[in-house]
Design an enzyme around this catalytic site. Structure first.
Site, PDB file in Angstrom:
ATOM      1  N   HIS A  73       0.857  -1.193   0.000  1.00  0.00           N
ATOM      2  CA  HIS A  73       0.000   0.000   0.000  1.00  0.00           C
ATOM      3  C   HIS A  73       0.895   1.247   0.000  1.00  0.00           C
ATOM      4  O   HIS A  73       0.778   2.091   0.889  1.00  0.00           O
ATOM      5  CB  HIS A  73      -0.929   0.026   1.226  1.00  0.00           C
ATOM      6  CG  HIS A  73      -2.049  -0.969   1.143  1.00  0.00           C
ATOM      7  ND1 HIS A  73      -2.702  -1.453   2.251  1.00  0.00           N
ATOM      8  CD2 HIS A  73      -2.630  -1.565   0.080  1.00  0.00           C
ATOM      9  CE1 HIS A  73      -3.633  -2.308   1.879  1.00  0.00           C
ATOM     10  NE2 HIS A  73      -3.609  -2.390   0.567  1.00  0.00           N
ATOM     11  N   HIS A  83     -11.708  -9.560  -5.906  1.00  0.00           N
ATOM     12  CA  HIS A  83     -11.328  -8.247  -5.372  1.00  0.00           C
ATOM     13  C   HIS A  83     -10.531  -7.495  -6.431  1.00  0.00           C
ATOM     14  O   HIS A  83      -9.657  -8.069  -7.078  1.00  0.00           O
ATOM     15  CB  HIS A  83     -10.478  -8.496  -4.118  1.00  0.00           C
ATOM     16  CG  HIS A  83      -9.934  -7.299  -3.443  1.00  0.00           C
ATOM     17  ND1 HIS A  83     -10.552  -6.070  -3.441  1.00  0.00           N
ATOM     18  CD2 HIS A  83      -8.806  -7.135  -2.692  1.00  0.00           C
ATOM     19  CE1 HIS A  83      -9.829  -5.216  -2.734  1.00  0.00           C
ATOM     20  NE2 HIS A  83      -8.758  -5.825  -2.281  1.00  0.00           N
ATOM     21  N   GLU A 101      -8.409  -4.872  -6.138  1.00  0.00           N
ATOM     22  CA  GLU A 101      -7.093  -4.274  -5.848  1.00  0.00           C
ATOM     23  C   GLU A 101      -6.020  -4.939  -6.716  1.00  0.00           C
ATOM     24  O   GLU A 101      -6.026  -6.155  -6.939  1.00  0.00           O
ATOM     25  CB  GLU A 101      -6.765  -4.390  -4.353  1.00  0.00           C
ATOM     26  CG  GLU A 101      -5.639  -3.447  -3.966  1.00  0.00           C
ATOM     27  CD  GLU A 101      -5.551  -3.163  -2.459  1.00  0.00           C
ATOM     28  OE1 GLU A 101      -6.229  -3.840  -1.659  1.00  0.00           O
ATOM     29  OE2 GLU A 101      -4.776  -2.258  -2.097  1.00  0.00           O
ATOM     30  N   ASP A 159      -3.037  -5.897  -6.586  1.00  0.00           N
ATOM     31  CA  ASP A 159      -2.189  -7.039  -6.213  1.00  0.00           C
ATOM     32  C   ASP A 159      -2.862  -8.358  -6.577  1.00  0.00           C
ATOM     33  O   ASP A 159      -2.203  -9.397  -6.636  1.00  0.00           O
ATOM     34  CB  ASP A 159      -1.793  -7.001  -4.733  1.00  0.00           C
ATOM     35  CG  ASP A 159      -2.956  -6.852  -3.781  1.00  0.00           C
ATOM     36  OD1 ASP A 159      -3.951  -6.204  -4.150  1.00  0.00           O
ATOM     37  OD2 ASP A 159      -2.877  -7.379  -2.654  1.00  0.00           O
ATOM     38  N   HIS A 165     -11.846  -6.097   2.181  1.00  0.00           N
ATOM     39  CA  HIS A 165     -11.774  -4.782   2.785  1.00  0.00           C
ATOM     40  C   HIS A 165     -12.044  -3.632   1.804  1.00  0.00           C
ATOM     41  O   HIS A 165     -11.824  -2.458   2.150  1.00  0.00           O
ATOM     42  CB  HIS A 165     -10.392  -4.598   3.419  1.00  0.00           C
ATOM     43  CG  HIS A 165      -9.285  -4.486   2.415  1.00  0.00           C
ATOM     44  ND1 HIS A 165      -8.526  -3.340   2.289  1.00  0.00           N
ATOM     45  CD2 HIS A 165      -8.850  -5.318   1.451  1.00  0.00           C
ATOM     46  CE1 HIS A 165      -7.645  -3.495   1.335  1.00  0.00           C
ATOM     47  NE2 HIS A 165      -7.812  -4.674   0.799  1.00  0.00           N
ATOM     48  N   ASP A 208      -8.596 -11.411   0.488  1.00  0.00           N
ATOM     49  CA  ASP A 208      -7.739 -10.844   1.534  1.00  0.00           C
ATOM     50  C   ASP A 208      -8.048 -11.377   2.943  1.00  0.00           C
ATOM     51  O   ASP A 208      -7.147 -11.430   3.792  1.00  0.00           O
ATOM     52  CB  ASP A 208      -7.865  -9.314   1.549  1.00  0.00           C
ATOM     53  CG  ASP A 208      -7.054  -8.644   0.449  1.00  0.00           C
ATOM     54  OD1 ASP A 208      -6.000  -9.181   0.070  1.00  0.00           O
ATOM     55  OD2 ASP A 208      -7.468  -7.582  -0.022  1.00  0.00           O
ATOM     56  N   TYR A 238      -1.791  -8.143   9.914  1.00  0.00           N
ATOM     57  CA  TYR A 238      -2.671  -7.906   8.762  1.00  0.00           C
ATOM     58  C   TYR A 238      -4.042  -7.427   9.245  1.00  0.00           C
ATOM     59  O   TYR A 238      -4.600  -6.446   8.762  1.00  0.00           O
ATOM     60  CB  TYR A 238      -2.799  -9.218   7.982  1.00  0.00           C
ATOM     61  CG  TYR A 238      -3.385  -9.097   6.608  1.00  0.00           C
ATOM     62  CD1 TYR A 238      -2.557  -8.952   5.497  1.00  0.00           C
ATOM     63  CD2 TYR A 238      -4.744  -9.151   6.396  1.00  0.00           C
ATOM     64  CE1 TYR A 238      -3.082  -8.859   4.232  1.00  0.00           C
ATOM     65  CE2 TYR A 238      -5.277  -9.050   5.131  1.00  0.00           C
ATOM     66  CZ  TYR A 238      -4.453  -8.907   4.047  1.00  0.00           C
ATOM     67  OH  TYR A 238      -4.975  -8.817   2.792  1.00  0.00           O
ATOM     68  N   HIS A 252      -3.290 -13.994   0.275  1.00  0.00           N
ATOM     69  CA  HIS A 252      -1.916 -13.732   0.731  1.00  0.00           C
ATOM     70  C   HIS A 252      -1.527 -14.788   1.772  1.00  0.00           C
ATOM     71  O   HIS A 252      -2.329 -15.124   2.652  1.00  0.00           O
ATOM     72  CB  HIS A 252      -1.791 -12.359   1.397  1.00  0.00           C
ATOM     73  CG  HIS A 252      -2.070 -11.198   0.494  1.00  0.00           C
ATOM     74  ND1 HIS A 252      -1.222 -10.833  -0.531  1.00  0.00           N
ATOM     75  CD2 HIS A 252      -3.078 -10.300   0.476  1.00  0.00           C
ATOM     76  CE1 HIS A 252      -1.712  -9.762  -1.144  1.00  0.00           C
ATOM     77  NE2 HIS A 252      -2.839  -9.426  -0.556  1.00  0.00           N
TER      78      HIS A 252
HETATM   79 FE1  FEO Z   1      -6.920  -5.655  -0.900  1.00  0.00          FE
HETATM   80 FE2  FEO Z   1      -4.440  -7.974  -1.185  1.00  0.00          FE
HETATM   81  O1  FEO Z   1      -5.513  -6.560  -1.741  1.00  0.00           O
END
Ligand code: FEO
Length: 394
Positions: A24, A80, A82, A84, A146, A165, A193, A226
């Site tokens: 981030h 998701h 995002e 990544d 999230h 996530d 996390y 992750h």
């Molecule tokens: Fe909210 Fe691992 O991205």
């Protein structure tokens, strides 16, 4: 490292990022690296669940090619937006333009605003099912866990939950499962996390866990996006989430400070001694030599948060501000706190600290401790007594 089989026909095809040290942007320190987990399901319709961060596209493609030609992918589930996780979607869609994308409405909006692909989107809602052959995928929307677009994918017949996530950890490992790695390290990263990313959404976490429990679904394995996959004991991370979301604390206090000429530091150490005299664990963090994200992780199970700064320009030291701002955003539950700090002529730091602690929802249980210039033995005794009072309250 090759792809890894979760069960017959289901594979981890993600990437391991050993070297990332900030996530981030500069907001989140990742001392142990991370992984970007993607999952390939081989059925009548070949389905990829999530992709990886774009710089790791080759690793994803290599893993997929060990099993199948990526051009044959029929469906891509994007849990998701995002980057990544969705970053390599344009590459996949370039190789498999016929593939259908499954995501939430907000997922579609987010993907279009990131990649402008004009792809074949299929919007799904909680309870919607996708039959891909012998297997059925069930979708569960998880807004704000999230991001607004987030969702979970549940593999019904295999009882595998792919929640993106949620339940993840930033840790790079050469093994993929919880029964193959050092679980103390994994739980440490899972707590970090949760504390740094999911904490403000704790009420939604509890609601979602309750909703999933009421669905009565069996969960044999949890494959987050992750870190490691929960195969041996998925209940361990679910129970930890319940505890963290409820704000359950231990007999523990954090004393966090910085100092100019050691006066505030002397006060901090006297407060710690007072807490210790009450038989309560205290951890002391000097901000200029500590990692802010690690402090926030420690906060997850601490009852008291005591913050100190000397006054400079009528306010706190600049490096004390980011932690206080983080707290305001993270809104930790059920915490008590106190402000302290030295000053020369006009005070000001303790007022700012107290105000920001209150804004974060911390209950102030003692008037601010202030000392002009250098603390006298009596003033240090006052700090000790305040620490003891906090310890007794805990
Ligand atoms: Fe909210 Fe691992 O991205």
């Amino acid at each position: 490292m090759p792809s890894v089989k979760l069960t017959e026909g289901v594979y981890w095809v993600g990437a391991v990022d050993w070297n990332i040290r900030y996530f981030h942007g500069p907001a989140y320190s990742t001392h142990r690296g991370t992984t970007y987990n993607a999952y390939l399901i081989m059925d009548d319709e070949i389905t990829l669940v999530d992709t990886v961060y774009r710089p790791f596209a080759d690793e994803l493609l290599r893993h997929i090619r060990e099993i199948v030609d990526p051009a044959k992918i029929d469906n891509v589930v994007i849990n998701h937006v995002e980057t990544d996780h969705s970053g390599t979607l344009p590459v996949i869609m370039g190789l498999a333009p016929q593939a259908k994308i499954y995501c939430t409405q907000r997922g579609k909006e987010g993907l279009e605003k990131h990649y402008f692909g004009g792809w074949d989107y299929n919007i799904v809602k909680t309870g919607d099912e996708l039959k891909i052959g012998k297997r059925t995928l069930t979708f569960i929307e998880a807004p704000m866990l999230h991001w607004p677009d987030s969702m979970f994918t549940y593999m019904k017949e295999d009882a595998i939950l792919l929640p993106n996530d949620a339940f993840g950890q930033h840790i790079a490992t050469n093994f993929r499962f919880d029964d193959e790695v050092d679980m103390d390290e994994v739980m440490d990263e899972a707590a970090k996390y949760y504390a740094n990313i999911l904490l403000p959404f704790s009420p939604l976490v509890l609601k979602k866990l309750d909703e999933v429990t009421k669905l009565g679904i069996e969960i044999k394995m949890i494959g987050p996006s992750h870190g490691i996959i929960w195969r041996k004991d998925p209940g361990r991370i679910v129970n930890a989430y319940v505890k963290w979301a409820k704000g359950e604390a231990e007999r523990k206090a954090l004393v966090i400070y910085d100092t100019m000429w050691e006066s505030t530091e002397k006060m901090a150490k006297a407060v710690v001694a007072g807490i210790t005299s009450a038989g309560v664990t205290a951890k002391l963090f000097k901000l200029s030599v500590s990692d802010r994200n690690d402090i926030i992780k420690e906060m997850i199970n601490a009852k008291a948060v005591i913050i100190g700064s000397p006054t400079i320009n009528n306010d706190i030291l600049p490096n004390v501000a980011p932690l206080l701002d983080d707290l305001k955003g993270l809104k930790p539950k059920n915490k008590i706190g106190m402000a302290f700090g030295s000053f020369g002529w006009g005070g000001g730091a303790v007022g700012t600290i107290e105000e920001k602690l209150k804004a974060a929802g911390v209950e102030i249980i003692h008037d601010p401790l202030t000392v002009k210039w250098v603390p006298t033995p009596d003033e240090l005794t006052r700090c000790f007594e305040a620490g003891r009072m906090v310890g007794e309250k805990i």
